[in-house]
Design a protein around this motif. Structure first.
Motif, PDB file in Angstrom:
ATOM      1  N   ALA A  91       0.835  -1.206   0.000  1.00  0.00           N
ATOM      2  CA  ALA A  91       0.000   0.000   0.000  1.00  0.00           C
ATOM      3  C   ALA A  91       0.872   1.259   0.000  1.00  0.00           C
ATOM      4  N   ILE A  92       1.977   1.234   0.741  1.00  0.00           N
ATOM      5  CA  ILE A  92       2.897   2.375   0.755  1.00  0.00           C
ATOM      6  C   ILE A  92       3.476   2.583  -0.636  1.00  0.00           C
ATOM      7  N   ARG A  93       3.931   1.513  -1.266  1.00  0.00           N
ATOM      8  CA  ARG A  93       4.507   1.599  -2.617  1.00  0.00           C
ATOM      9  C   ARG A  93       3.473   2.035  -3.645  1.00  0.00           C
ATOM     10  N   ASP A  94       2.253   1.552  -3.500  1.00  0.00           N
ATOM     11  CA  ASP A  94       1.176   1.952  -4.429  1.00  0.00           C
ATOM     12  C   ASP A  94       0.914   3.451  -4.381  1.00  0.00           C
ATOM     13  N   ASN A  95       1.241   4.060  -3.247  1.00  0.00           N
ATOM     14  CA  ASN A  95       1.068   5.506  -3.091  1.00  0.00           C
ATOM     15  C   ASN A  95       2.356   6.273  -3.363  1.00  0.00           C
ATOM     16  N   GLY A  96       3.332   5.605  -3.992  1.00  0.00           N
ATOM     17  CA  GLY A  96       4.569   6.266  -4.396  1.00  0.00           C
ATOM     18  C   GLY A  96       5.674   6.256  -3.363  1.00  0.00           C
ATOM     19  N   GLY A  97       5.481   5.552  -2.247  1.00  0.00           N
ATOM     20  CA  GLY A  97       6.493   5.513  -1.196  1.00  0.00           C
ATOM     21  C   GLY A  97       7.468   4.368  -1.363  1.00  0.00           C
ATOM     22  N   ARG A  98       8.438   4.336  -0.475  1.00  0.00           N
ATOM     23  CA  ARG A  98       9.435   3.264  -0.454  1.00  0.00           C
ATOM     24  C   ARG A  98       9.288   2.497   0.842  1.00  0.00           C
ATOM     25  N   ALA A  99       9.259   1.174   0.745  1.00  0.00           N
ATOM     26  CA  ALA A  99       9.088   0.344   1.940  1.00  0.00           C
ATOM     27  C   ALA A  99       9.798  -0.987   1.762  1.00  0.00           C
ATOM     28  N   GLU A 100      10.412  -1.443   2.855  1.00  0.00           N
ATOM     29  CA  GLU A 100      11.040  -2.755   2.911  1.00  0.00           C
ATOM     30  C   GLU A 100      10.471  -3.501   4.110  1.00  0.00           C
ATOM     31  N   VAL A 101      10.392  -4.820   3.985  1.00  0.00           N
ATOM     32  CA  VAL A 101       9.826  -5.651   5.050  1.00  0.00           C
ATOM     33  C   VAL A 101      10.851  -6.667   5.515  1.00  0.00           C
ATOM     34  N   PHE A 102      10.956  -6.815   6.837  1.00  0.00           N
ATOM     35  CA  PHE A 102      11.853  -7.797   7.426  1.00  0.00           C
ATOM     36  C   PHE A 102      11.168  -8.448   8.617  1.00  0.00           C
TER      37      PHE A 102
END
Length: 86
Positions: free
Chosen positions: A40-51
């Protein structure tokens, strides 16, 4: 870096930081839910990583947290994030 980012306040905080333009590192036990928040963050143009990160008292060994932090050393952080209600 947002811990407990798979639901509740953690997920809301991660989403707010992403919307404010901050790159977000999401950590939690429930990686599948973090992936949905990151998407959802990426869909709104943001950058996100998950660990995966387990900070439960029985699982939070110093090595677990140290390994998590060591893997993020290449990320640049901005201090002083201010979130405002819209």
């Amino acid at each position: 870096m947002v811990t407990g980012a798979s639901s509740g306040i953690g997920a809301a905080t991660a989403a707010a930081l992403g919307s404010a333009g901050y790159p977000v590192v999401l950590g939690a036990r429930r990686v599948d839910r973090c992936l949905a928040v990151a998407e959802a963050i990426r869909d709104n143009g943001g950058r996100a990583e998950v660990f995966e990160l387990d900070l439960h008292a029985d699982a939070a060994e110093p090595g677990n947290v140290a390994d998590f932090a060591a893997g993020r050393r290449g990320l640049r952080a901005r201090r002083g994030a201010r979130l405002q209600r819209r």
